[in-house]
Write a protein that holds these residues in place. Structure first.
Motif, PDB file in Angstrom:
ATOM      1  N   GLU A 142       0.837  -1.210   0.000  1.00 32.01           N
ATOM      2  CA  GLU A 142       0.000   0.000   0.000  1.00 32.01           C
ATOM      3  C   GLU A 142       0.869   1.255   0.000  1.00 32.01           C
ATOM      4  O   GLU A 142       0.639   2.176  -0.797  1.00 32.01           O
ATOM      5  N   GLU A 143       1.871   1.310   0.833  1.00 27.83           N
ATOM      6  CA  GLU A 143       2.755   2.478   0.904  1.00 27.83           C
ATOM      7  C   GLU A 143       3.513   2.671  -0.407  1.00 27.83           C
ATOM      8  O   GLU A 143       3.622   3.795  -0.917  1.00 27.83           O
ATOM      9  N   PHE A 162       0.083  -2.620  -9.345  1.00 31.34           N
ATOM     10  CA  PHE A 162      -0.644  -1.356  -9.438  1.00 31.34           C
ATOM     11  C   PHE A 162      -2.059  -1.534  -9.991  1.00 31.34           C
ATOM     12  O   PHE A 162      -3.015  -0.962  -9.461  1.00 31.34           O
ATOM     13  N   VAL A 163      -2.198  -2.302 -11.057  1.00 28.68           N
ATOM     14  CA  VAL A 163      -3.510  -2.466 -11.692  1.00 28.68           C
ATOM     15  C   VAL A 163      -4.516  -3.048 -10.706  1.00 28.68           C
ATOM     16  O   VAL A 163      -5.615  -2.513 -10.530  1.00 28.68           O
ATOM     17  N   GLY A 164      -4.155  -4.136 -10.036  1.00 29.98           N
ATOM     18  CA  GLY A 164      -5.073  -4.744  -9.073  1.00 29.98           C
ATOM     19  C   GLY A 164      -5.365  -3.831  -7.899  1.00 29.98           C
ATOM     20  O   GLY A 164      -6.504  -3.743  -7.425  1.00 29.98           O
ATOM     21  N   TRP A 165      -4.346  -3.124  -7.443  1.00 32.89           N
ATOM     22  CA  TRP A 165      -4.487  -2.213  -6.303  1.00 32.89           C
ATOM     23  C   TRP A 165      -5.466  -1.090  -6.617  1.00 32.89           C
ATOM     24  O   TRP A 165      -6.414  -0.848  -5.878  1.00 32.89           O
ATOM     25  N   LEU A 166      -5.249  -0.399  -7.756  1.00 29.32           N
ATOM     26  CA  LEU A 166      -6.120   0.730  -8.090  1.00 29.32           C
ATOM     27  C   LEU A 166      -7.516   0.252  -8.482  1.00 29.32           C
ATOM     28  O   LEU A 166      -8.515   0.862  -8.092  1.00 29.32           O
ATOM     29  N   ALA A 167      -7.608  -0.850  -9.219  1.00 31.64           N
ATOM     30  CA  ALA A 167      -8.932  -1.374  -9.590  1.00 31.64           C
ATOM     31  C   ALA A 167      -9.735  -1.728  -8.344  1.00 31.64           C
ATOM     32  O   ALA A 167     -10.949  -1.486  -8.289  1.00 31.64           O
ATOM     33  N   THR A 168      -9.077  -2.270  -7.336  1.00 30.88           N
ATOM     34  CA  THR A 168      -9.753  -2.604  -6.076  1.00 30.88           C
ATOM     35  C   THR A 168     -10.245  -1.342  -5.379  1.00 30.88           C
ATOM     36  O   THR A 168     -11.377  -1.302  -4.885  1.00 30.88           O
ATOM     37  N   HIS A 169      -9.422  -0.297  -5.348  1.00 32.53           N
ATOM     38  CA  HIS A 169      -9.855   0.977  -4.754  1.00 32.53           C
ATOM     39  C   HIS A 169     -11.068   1.538  -5.490  1.00 32.53           C
ATOM     40  O   HIS A 169     -12.038   1.975  -4.859  1.00 32.53           O
ATOM     41  N   LEU A 170     -11.020   1.540  -6.814  1.00 29.92           N
ATOM     42  CA  LEU A 170     -12.135   2.085  -7.599  1.00 29.92           C
ATOM     43  C   LEU A 170     -13.414   1.291  -7.371  1.00 29.92           C
ATOM     44  O   LEU A 170     -14.493   1.864  -7.207  1.00 29.92           O
ATOM     45  N   LYS A 171     -13.305  -0.028  -7.337  1.00 28.96           N
ATOM     46  CA  LYS A 171     -14.491  -0.867  -7.117  1.00 28.96           C
ATOM     47  C   LYS A 171     -15.048  -0.657  -5.713  1.00 28.96           C
ATOM     48  O   LYS A 171     -16.261  -0.517  -5.524  1.00 28.96           O
ATOM     49  N   ALA A 172     -14.171  -0.633  -4.711  1.00 27.09           N
ATOM     50  CA  ALA A 172     -14.615  -0.493  -3.320  1.00 27.09           C
ATOM     51  C   ALA A 172     -15.237   0.882  -3.058  1.00 27.09           C
ATOM     52  O   ALA A 172     -16.243   0.986  -2.356  1.00 27.09           O
ATOM     53  N   GLU A 173     -14.657   1.936  -3.621  1.00 29.38           N
ATOM     54  CA  GLU A 173     -15.122   3.296  -3.341  1.00 29.38           C
ATOM     55  C   GLU A 173     -16.271   3.734  -4.237  1.00 29.38           C
ATOM     56  O   GLU A 173     -17.156   4.461  -3.799  1.00 29.38           O
ATOM     57  N   LEU A 174     -16.250   3.319  -5.505  1.00 31.72           N
ATOM     58  CA  LEU A 174     -17.230   3.815  -6.473  1.00 31.72           C
ATOM     59  C   LEU A 174     -18.210   2.754  -6.953  1.00 31.72           C
ATOM     60  O   LEU A 174     -19.205   3.083  -7.590  1.00 31.72           O
ATOM     61  N   GLY A 175     -17.892   1.496  -6.694  1.00 23.99           N
ATOM     62  CA  GLY A 175     -18.767   0.416  -7.135  1.00 23.99           C
ATOM     63  C   GLY A 175     -18.656   0.109  -8.612  1.00 23.99           C
ATOM     64  O   GLY A 175     -19.497  -0.599  -9.164  1.00 23.99           O
ATOM     65  N   THR A 176     -17.640   0.635  -9.275  1.00 20.32           N
ATOM     66  CA  THR A 176     -17.510   0.398 -10.712  1.00 20.32           C
ATOM     67  C   THR A 176     -16.281  -0.434 -11.025  1.00 20.32           C
ATOM     68  O   THR A 176     -15.274  -0.363 -10.328  1.00 20.32           O
ATOM     69  N   GLY A 177     -16.397  -1.199 -12.082  1.00 20.36           N
ATOM     70  CA  GLY A 177     -15.248  -1.904 -12.617  1.00 20.36           C
ATOM     71  C   GLY A 177     -14.566  -1.038 -13.659  1.00 20.36           C
ATOM     72  O   GLY A 177     -15.079   0.018 -14.049  1.00 20.36           O
ATOM     73  N   VAL A 178     -13.415  -1.469 -14.097  1.00 22.67           N
ATOM     74  CA  VAL A 178     -12.627  -0.749 -15.091  1.00 22.67           C
ATOM     75  C   VAL A 178     -12.043  -1.760 -16.067  1.00 22.67           C
ATOM     76  O   VAL A 178     -12.057  -2.960 -15.819  1.00 22.67           O
ATOM     77  N   PHE A 179     -11.519  -1.266 -17.174  1.00 20.14           N
ATOM     78  CA  PHE A 179     -10.657  -2.095 -18.007  1.00 20.14           C
ATOM     79  C   PHE A 179      -9.313  -1.397 -18.091  1.00 20.14           C
ATOM     80  O   PHE A 179      -9.211  -0.174 -17.912  1.00 20.14           O
TER      81      PHE A 179
END
Length: 144
Positions: A13-14, A91-108
C-alpha cells in the motif's frame, strides 16, 4: 531495471501510493469506445487509436466515440506513465480494487511499454458517467 520484491500488504500500500503520486497521470478528452473488426481484417490505425488488441475472432480498437458507433459501451479514459526506477508491480489490481470499493464500478486496463518514457504505461477505461468520480478518487490517492 527494477526488481520486484516480496512485501507485506502495508508495504505494498505504501509503495503503490508513492508510485501513483509520481506517475504521469492524464485524463483524456472525449468519449471512447471499442470498435471491432473480424480477425481476418486488421484495423487501419489512426492517430486517434489508443490501443489495439485481438482474440481468435476479432480485433478491438480503443477509439473516440462518434456517430458510427451505435449501441456500444462508452468510456472515459485516463492513463499513467510510470517512472522507470519505481516498482509498479501490483498497481492495476491495487487501483482497480480501490475504484471498485469506493465507487462500485469496474474498469478495463490496456498496458503497453515505452522504454523512452520509463517503460510500462496503462490506459484505464471506466463508464463515462463515472469518469469525474474516478479521477477525483485518483487525485485523492495521489495526494494522500
Amino acid at each position: 531495471m527494477v526488481s520486484v520484491s516480496r512485501e507485506t500488504p502495508q508495504q505494498t500500500e505504501e509503495r503503490l501510493r508513492h508510485v501513483i503520486a509520481l506517475a504521469d497521470f492524464v485524463v483524456h478528452d472525449g468519449i471512447w469506445c471499442f470498435e471491432e473488426s473480424p480477425a481476418d481484417r486488421p484495423p487501419a490505425l489512426t492517430a486517434d487509436t489508443l490501443a489495439v488488441v485481438r482474440d481468435d475472432e476479432s480485433w478491438s480498437c480503443l477509439v473516440p466515440h462518434d456517430q458510427r458507433h451505435q449501441d456500444v459501451e462508452r468510456f472515459g479514459i485516463f492513463s499513467f506513465h510510470f517512472p522507470a526506477e519505481l516498482d509498479n508491480s501490483g498497481f492495476v489490481g491495487w487501483l482497480a480494487t480501490h475504484l471498485k470499493a469506493e465507487l462500485g464500478t469496474g474498469v478495463f486496463v490496456v498496458c503497453g511499454s515505452n522504454r523512452a518514457r520509463g517503460g510500462i504505461y496503462d490506459y484505464w477505461g471506466c463508464p463515462i458517467n463515472m469518469l469525474n468520480e474516478a479521477t477525483a478518487l485518483i487525485m485523492t490517492l495521489r495526494t494522500s
